[in-house]
Scaffold this active site. Structure first.
Site, PDB file in Angstrom:
ATOM      1  N   ARG A   1       0.852  -1.186   0.000  1.00 55.02           N
ATOM      2  CA  ARG A   1       0.000   0.000   0.000  1.00 55.02           C
ATOM      3  C   ARG A   1       0.887   1.235   0.000  1.00 55.02           C
ATOM      4  O   ARG A   1       2.037   1.187   0.417  1.00 55.02           O
ATOM      5  CB  ARG A   1      -0.882   0.016   1.247  1.00 55.02           C
ATOM      6  CG  ARG A   1      -2.038  -0.949   1.160  1.00 55.02           C
ATOM      7  CD  ARG A   1      -3.179  -0.490   2.059  1.00 55.02           C
ATOM      8  NE  ARG A   1      -4.275  -1.430   2.010  1.00 55.02           N
ATOM      9  CZ  ARG A   1      -5.215  -1.421   1.075  1.00 55.02           C
ATOM     10  NH1 ARG A   1      -5.189  -0.529   0.108  1.00 55.02           N
ATOM     11  NH2 ARG A   1      -6.185  -2.312   1.105  1.00 55.02           N
TER      12      ARG A   1
ATOM     13  N   ILE B   1     -11.877  -5.535  -4.620  1.00 56.34           N
ATOM     14  CA  ILE B   1     -12.993  -6.449  -4.363  1.00 56.34           C
ATOM     15  C   ILE B   1     -14.213  -5.679  -3.884  1.00 56.34           C
ATOM     16  O   ILE B   1     -15.314  -6.211  -3.850  1.00 56.34           O
ATOM     17  CB  ILE B   1     -12.645  -7.559  -3.344  1.00 56.34           C
ATOM     18  CG1 ILE B   1     -12.196  -6.957  -2.015  1.00 56.34           C
ATOM     19  CG2 ILE B   1     -11.642  -8.531  -3.901  1.00 56.34           C
ATOM     20  CD1 ILE B   1     -12.240  -7.964  -0.886  1.00 56.34           C
ATOM     21  N   ASP B   2     -14.013  -4.414  -3.481  1.00 55.68           N
ATOM     22  CA  ASP B   2     -15.152  -3.622  -2.986  1.00 55.68           C
ATOM     23  C   ASP B   2     -16.075  -3.189  -4.122  1.00 55.68           C
ATOM     24  O   ASP B   2     -17.185  -2.720  -3.870  1.00 55.68           O
ATOM     25  CB  ASP B   2     -14.652  -2.376  -2.242  1.00 55.68           C
ATOM     26  CG  ASP B   2     -14.027  -2.725  -0.908  1.00 55.68           C
ATOM     27  OD1 ASP B   2     -13.995  -3.917  -0.575  1.00 55.68           O
ATOM     28  OD2 ASP B   2     -13.561  -1.812  -0.213  1.00 55.68           O
TER      29      ASP B   2
ATOM     30  N   ARG C   1     -15.464  -1.334   2.492  1.00 55.76           N
ATOM     31  CA  ARG C   1     -15.155  -0.176   3.330  1.00 55.76           C
ATOM     32  C   ARG C   1     -16.248   0.905   3.237  1.00 55.76           C
ATOM     33  O   ARG C   1     -16.743   1.379   4.239  1.00 55.76           O
ATOM     34  CB  ARG C   1     -13.835   0.398   2.850  1.00 55.76           C
ATOM     35  CG  ARG C   1     -13.045   1.087   3.894  1.00 55.76           C
ATOM     36  CD  ARG C   1     -11.945   1.861   3.228  1.00 55.76           C
ATOM     37  NE  ARG C   1     -10.974   1.033   2.548  1.00 55.76           N
ATOM     38  CZ  ARG C   1      -9.860   0.575   3.099  1.00 55.76           C
ATOM     39  NH1 ARG C   1      -9.607   0.842   4.357  1.00 55.76           N
ATOM     40  NH2 ARG C   1      -9.011  -0.129   2.389  1.00 55.76           N
TER      41      ARG C   1
ATOM     42  N   TYR D   1      -9.924 -11.782   4.937  1.00 52.55           N
ATOM     43  CA  TYR D   1      -8.728 -12.042   4.125  1.00 52.55           C
ATOM     44  C   TYR D   1      -8.834 -13.352   3.349  1.00 52.55           C
ATOM     45  O   TYR D   1      -8.210 -13.497   2.312  1.00 52.55           O
ATOM     46  CB  TYR D   1      -7.467 -11.992   5.003  1.00 52.55           C
ATOM     47  CG  TYR D   1      -7.244 -10.584   5.508  1.00 52.55           C
ATOM     48  CD1 TYR D   1      -6.753  -9.602   4.651  1.00 52.55           C
ATOM     49  CD2 TYR D   1      -7.583 -10.219   6.797  1.00 52.55           C
ATOM     50  CE1 TYR D   1      -6.600  -8.294   5.081  1.00 52.55           C
ATOM     51  CE2 TYR D   1      -7.427  -8.909   7.243  1.00 52.55           C
ATOM     52  CZ  TYR D   1      -6.936  -7.955   6.373  1.00 52.55           C
ATOM     53  OH  TYR D   1      -6.796  -6.660   6.786  1.00 52.55           O
TER      54      TYR D   1
HETATM   55  O1  F6P Z   1      -9.712  -1.868  -0.553  1.00 51.55           O
HETATM   56  C1  F6P Z   1     -10.061  -3.179  -0.654  1.00 51.55           C
HETATM   57  C2  F6P Z   1     -10.059  -3.860   0.694  1.00 51.55           C
HETATM   58  O2  F6P Z   1     -10.169  -5.230   0.469  1.00 51.55           O
HETATM   59  C3  F6P Z   1     -11.167  -3.347   1.623  1.00 51.55           C
HETATM   60  O3  F6P Z   1     -12.374  -4.003   1.490  1.00 51.55           O
HETATM   61  C4  F6P Z   1     -10.562  -3.541   2.973  1.00 51.55           C
HETATM   62  O4  F6P Z   1     -11.058  -2.622   3.908  1.00 51.55           O
HETATM   63  C5  F6P Z   1      -9.129  -3.314   2.744  1.00 51.55           C
HETATM   64  O5  F6P Z   1      -8.869  -3.665   1.418  1.00 51.55           O
HETATM   65  C6  F6P Z   1      -8.272  -4.046   3.735  1.00 51.55           C
HETATM   66  O6  F6P Z   1      -6.981  -4.220   3.247  1.00 51.55           O
HETATM   67  P1  F6P Z   1      -5.657  -4.222   4.122  1.00 51.55           P
HETATM   68  O7  F6P Z   1      -5.979  -4.837   5.437  1.00 51.55           O
HETATM   69  O8  F6P Z   1      -4.699  -5.000   3.310  1.00 51.55           O
HETATM   70  O9  F6P Z   1      -5.250  -2.801   4.242  1.00 51.55           O
END
Ligand code: F6P
Length: 446
Positions: free
Chosen positions: A159, A214-215, A260, A368
């Site tokens: 990220r 996936i959202d 989210r 996950y």
């Molecule tokens: O943005 C996509 C997503 O799968 C969301 O649904 C979720 O909140 C987020 O990623 C969580 O990702 P990570 O825990 O890797 O930051």
């Protein structure tokens, strides 16, 4: 009615690096095609509106209606495949189908266009920055063989953004002419920044995105790749929880799913099983307590268990955030959410205890587990076709755009549009109506 952008304005326009003058190796394939309702020529447009009232409210002649450039091979291309060097990067959270996209890009570049130098940048945008020390990997048909059978991404991901100046320095150093970014809205913002620096420096580097989440929250795209696999996997969890709830006296199943700001996974997974009693999504506020004659979630679940013996609640992680405090932002700039699943679990248990009623509550959070699986057959096809469209666009010199499918047709969407807003479950739309019909839950909870 609010329209996504002003009529006839340039937001729909796709940027190009320059005139495409070289004959495409795919030209014979295009010439052999005959016009049909399934063939959109490169000179045509895919209309943004698909409803008569929306189109007519724009008040312009039909040829001035806003349209998106169609995806697909062009007769002329901008890049000489024998001189071209291509980079691919995957960024952000995992999503089923990432490896399918990577493999699809490599095979299309290699076999259809004859591009022989394709490189993978490791671990998201970190892969461009020397201080991280991630090596650049060569991608060939051999090296990507079978990767589509694995979940995750063989390139790794991370990220967060990196300085676009550093990224473009790296692209220049390596002589990259096309960069494919497979990522979500944060990554697409990064891609736009990179395309901006490329333009400032007067370079000829195409930046083309394959949007991933996936959202399913990217606008001007029917649905994002991996979404179908994700909700199908989520539906399996709902099935298990339903079995648990029905197999124990006073059984309550509670499933928390990702989503989210958009409750698409929760809605589709619930519909796929058609067994949930309550679906809670970020777009539709709900209350726990009874209010003004309306039953809150706690009473509704208790009544359901009393009347039918069990109840199943599906909650999207972004729902009910007014009830649970979040905490800051993550590396992508996304709000870190409060844990609504655990909160609901505790409140439900407390409410049954306070009412002196027995309950067997099973809480499952498969978040996950649903995004790390390989793409299903449908998504595998979709990923491949998106990859083909992305390669065609880049070879033709398009830039600062993402590929997508709109009203069933492959299109080019300017990155700026793709990050301009969020696709959400419309509380007045057909999807939410289906959820209300399938669950029987009241239009307003609490
Ligand atoms: O943005 C996509 C997503 O799968 C969301 O649904 C979720 O909140 C987020 O990623 C969580 O990702 P990570 O825990 O890797 O930051």
């Amino acid at each position: 009615m609010e329209h996504p952008s002003p009529v006839g304005a340039s937001p729909w326009q796709i940027s190009t690096l320059g005139a495409a003058r070289l004959d495409s190796p795919l030209a014979p394939l295009i010439e052999a095609r005959e016009r049909s309702e399934n063939y959109v020529d490169e000179s045509d447009l895919v209309l943004v509106d698909d409803v008569l009232s929306t189109a007519s409210e724009r008040g312009v002649p039909v040829e001035q209606l806003p349209g998106l450039e169609p995806g697909g091979p062009r007769r002329k291309i901008f890049f000489d495949p024998s001189k071209l060097r291509v980079g691919i990067v995957t960024c952000g959270g995992l999503c089923p189908g990432l490896n399918n996209v990577v493999r699809g890009l490599v095979l299309e570049l290699w076999h259809q266009y004859g591009v022989r130098r394709v490189h993978g940048f490791r671990n998201g945008y970190e892969g461009f920055v020397a201080s991280y020390g991630h090596e650049v990997v060569d991608l060939t048909p051999e090296s990507v063989r079978g990767i589509d059978e694995q979940g995750g991404t063989v390139l790794g991901t991370s990220r967060g953004q990196q300085d676009p100046e550093d990224v473009v320095d790296c692209l220049e150093r390596l002589g990259i002419g096309v960069l494919f970014v497979v990522g979500g809205d944060g990554s697409m913002r990064g891609a736009l920044g990179i395309a901006g620096v490329v333009a400032q420096r007067g370079l000829k580097i195409s930046v083309v995105g394959v949007p991933k989440t996936i959202d399913n929250d990217i606008p001007f795209i029917d649905h994002s790749f991996g979404f179908q696999t994700a909700f199908a996997r989520a539906a399996e969890t709902i099935r298990s929880v339903v079995v648990e709830a029905r197999s124990t006296p006073h059984g309550v199943g509670l499933v928390k799913l990702m989503g989210r700001h958009s409750g698409f996974i929760a809605s589709y997974a619930a519909l796929a099983r058609n067994d949930a009693d309550y679906v809670l999504v970020p777009e539709v506020p709900f209350g726990l307590e009874d209010d003004d004659g309306r039953e809150g979630l706690l009473s509704l679940v208790q009544r359901r268990v009393a009347e039918r013996g069990n109840a199943v609640v599906v909650v999207a992680e972004g729902a009910g955030q007014d009830l649970v405090p979040g905490d800051g932002v993550d590396a992508s700039g996304n709000a870190v959410l409060g844990d609504v699943g655990r909160y609901l679990r505790r409140r439900l248990l407390d409410s049954f205890a306070a009412a002196g009623r027995p309950v067997n509550l099973r809480y499952v959070d498969p978040s996950y587990a649903i995004r790390s699986v390989p793409a299903n057959g449908y998504d595998a096809v979709y990923c491949l076709r998106l990859a083909h469209a992305a390669v065609h666009a880049a070879m033709a010199g398009r830039t600062a755009m993402v590929v997508g499918r709109w009203h069933g047709r492959f299109v080019h969407v300017p990155i700026e549009l793709a990050i301009s807003r969020r696709n959400v479950v419309d509380p007045h739309g057909d999807l939410w109506l289906s959820v209300l019909e399938a669950t029987g839950q009241p239009t307003r909870v609490g």
